[in-house]
Design an enzyme around this catalytic site. Structure first.
Site, short mmCIF file in Angstrom:
data_model
loop_
_atom_site.label_atom_id
_atom_site.label_comp_id
_atom_site.label_asym_id
_atom_site.label_seq_id
_atom_site.Cartn_x
_atom_site.Cartn_y
_atom_site.Cartn_z
CD1 TRP A 184 -1.48 -1.86 2.46
CD2 TRP A 184 -2.85 -1.40 0.93
NE1 TRP A 184 -2.55 -2.87 2.61
CE2 TRP A 184 -3.22 -2.60 1.45
CE3 TRP A 184 -3.44 -0.89 -0.50
CZ2 TRP A 184 -4.60 -3.32 1.21
CZ3 TRP A 184 -4.73 -1.62 -0.78
CH2 TRP A 184 -5.21 -2.77 -0.19
CB THR A 186 0.86 6.67 -0.71
OG1 THR A 186 -0.43 6.25 -0.28
CG2 THR A 186 0.75 8.02 -1.38
CG PHE A 367 -25.99 15.43 -7.01
CD1 PHE A 367 -25.51 16.28 -6.02
CD2 PHE A 367 -25.71 15.72 -8.50
CE1 PHE A 367 -24.85 17.39 -6.28
CE2 PHE A 367 -24.95 17.19 -8.49
CZ PHE A 367 -24.49 17.78 -7.46
CD GLU A 392 -1.46 9.38 7.24
OE1 GLU A 392 -1.02 9.74 8.56
OE2 GLU A 392 -0.91 9.66 6.36
N GLY A 393 -4.13 4.60 10.13
CA GLY A 393 -4.96 4.26 11.31
C GLY A 393 -6.49 4.21 11.08
CB THR A 394 -9.10 1.25 10.66
OG1 THR A 394 -8.80 0.67 12.21
CG2 THR A 394 -8.13 0.55 9.88
#
Ligand SMILES: Cc1cc2nc3c(=O)[nH]c(=O)nc-3n(C[C@H](O)[C@H](O)[C@H](O)COP(=O)(O)OP(=O)(O)OC[C@H]3O[C@@H](n4cnc5c(N)ncnc54)[C@H](O)[C@@H]3O)c2cc1C
Length: 477
Positions: A184, A186, A367, A392-394
């Protein structure tokens, strides 16, 4: 730039001029006014978001591609590497400034926000480490020319449990040899450097974790293909694999013995408030689009905005955007004023990101069918914000951090339930009316709170039936 978000208390505001007599220092006051420099930075980020990102984002999202040139332009415009101190040629911004920039960029495209701010995530461990040489060499380089920096704690087999890292760092003389995989990551496919967290011994959990700044050109570093994702498609996310990758001693950010784990947690305490800024930006845009649409679209002979059910929904969306910004700024202000922002950061992270999910989802409901199409921006915002409660931490991890603090460290202001005053016993007038003398003993049942008067507590509580031993003497004290 000196961080400035003073929150002027309502009480002082109500007291008007009296605060002058109280001679409070400005730093004790509360005020949300931005400095001219902060406002200028916000406007610069807004202009970049509206002119550089918004016109191209749909194309890159459809093509599942990261527009790398935008990261370079962000660097040239002075909108990344926000946290590098001035002494290394950086901007030296605080987290308030970072929150201002990121809100604007995420309002146009949360995924571009992820990739631009990804550099700060990668750079923070370098800024906060104790290795002066690595700072001098790399921070100066990253501040001077467009470089992409990644951050790697997660692995294919772990994410939330940072102490469970398995990527191995084996000492070889003063150097370390890295073997293992990070997942993961980035910007990993384009990164020049990466802050890598590994372990000298997985069994040692927290104590085994150490951290390194890895040059992605070194032998033994390989990246995988772009991971296909539901959203955040303009942000590159890949596997990074290390095979006998030698890390020289001078690139150690934190040695084993618990320091690496602490560095990871200190990094998250500074980057989680900024995930709050992503949430604010995305939710703000969704709300703005929904307001415009509700005013234009008609049903049952009137604009949608005339239906009270939708007016109330819009009020709640607006409230969530504002409360999210307050929590984000509060956590950023704590970091910028030298406090430990860990708890405020976690609180901001799970509140703002969950709220953003609700706001964007509500916007899509306004919408309705058109929101579900790829012709309008709401469906992309919905896909993009979904990850904010994960990376960044659930949200669950943030709840662990906050509940642990509330249950173990938070200092209560109220006396214990067992020690709550008894009006009858504590007020001499009431006591006299009840015919009690000042030595009359008063007992409180610790189970149900029932008060009993007498030299001894009753054999059992007449209300809850628990035995005599549960009574506590509350008077005389
Ligand atoms: C787009 C994207 C970008 C990312 N970028 C990066 C990056 O640059 N660098 C990096 O290192 N990582 C990155 N990540 C990884 C991310 O940080 C992890 O996905 C995240 O930390 C969660 O880990 P996991 O997916 O392994 O879930 P797991 O840890 O396997 O958790 C699965 C579920 O169990 C829950 N859970 C776990 N433990 C507990 C517990 N004790 N109590 C209650 N619930 C629990 C979690 O909340 C979650 O709901 C990225 C992820 C994504 C999707």
């Amino acid at each position: 730039m000196r961080p400035r978000i003073y929150i002027k208390s309502i009480a002082l505001h109500l007291l008007g001029e009296t605060h002058k007599c109280l001679k409070l220092k400005p730093s004790h006051m509360l005020d949300f006014t931005l400095t001219p420099e902060q406002e200028a930075l916000r406007q610069k980020a807004r202009k970049f978001a509206l002119t550089e990102i918004l016109p191209v984002i749909h194309y890159f999202d459809e093509n599942d591609q990261m527009p790398v040139y935008l990261l370079r332009k962000a660097f040239e415009t002075g909108l990344n590497n926000l946290c590098i101190p001035k002494e290394y040629g950086g901007h030296g911004y605080g987290l308030i400034e970072a929150a201002l920039v990121v809100e604007e960029i995420a309002a146009a495209a949360p995924d571009i926000g992820t990739s631009i701010f990804g550099n700060d995530l990668g750079v923070e461990p370098v800024v906060m480490c104790d290795n002066a040489a690595v700072k001098e060499k790399y921070l100066r380089d990253i501040a001077a020319s467009p470089k992409i920096v990644s951050f790697a704690t997660s692995e294919p087999g772990m994410g939330s449990d940072v102490a469970g890292i398995r990527c191995k760092a084996t000492k070889d003389g003063e150097d370390y040899i890295l073997n293992g995989s990070k997942y993961w990551i980035t910007n990993g496919g384009y990164a020049d450097y990466c802050s890598v967290f590994a372990t000298t011994e997985p069994k040692d959990r927290h104590k085994g974790i150490c951290a390194f700044l890895v040059d992605m050109k070194w032998a033994g570093v390989k990246t995988g293909q772009h991971i296909p994702k539901m959203g955040q498609r303009c942000s590159n996310t890949v596997l990074v694999k290390f095979t006998n990758c030698r890390v020289p001693a001078e690139n150690v950010l934190a040695p084993e013995g618990g320091e690496g784990f602490k560095l990871a947690m200190k990094t998250f305490a500074r980057t989680r408030p900024i995930i709050g800024a992503f949430a604010v930006g995305a939710a703000r845009s969704a709300m703005e689009f929904a307001i415009e649409y509700a005013k234009k679209r008609r049903a049952f002979g009137q604009p949608l905005s005339e239906f009270q059910a939708l007016q109330f929904k819009i009020a709640e969306m607006y409230q969530k955007v504002e409360t999210s910004r307050l929590l984000t700024w509060k956590a950023a202000w704590e970091a910028d004023t030298g406090k430990d922002p860990t708890i405020a950061a976690s609180m901001a992270k799970f509140y703002t990101t969950e709220s953003a999910g609700e706001v964007v989802n509500d916007a899509l409901q306004i919408f309705a069918g058109y929101g579900y199409t790829t012709n309008f921006p709401i469906e992309k915002l919905l896909r993009d914000v979904r990850v904010l409660t994960i990376y960044e931490g659930t949200s669950q991890v943030q709840r662990i951090v906050v509940s642990r603090h509330a249950l173990n460290e938070y200092k209560a202001i109220m006396p214990s339930l067992e020690d709550l005053p008894s009006l009858t016993a504590d007020d001499p007038k009431v006591a006299a009316q009840k015919g009690m003398n000042k030595n009359q003993k008063v007992w409180r049942c610790r189970i149900c709170g029932q008060i009993h008067y007498g030299d001894e507590p009753p054999e059992e509580c007449p209300v809850c039936g628990f035995p005599k031993s549960v009574f506590k003497q509350v008077w005389p004290k």
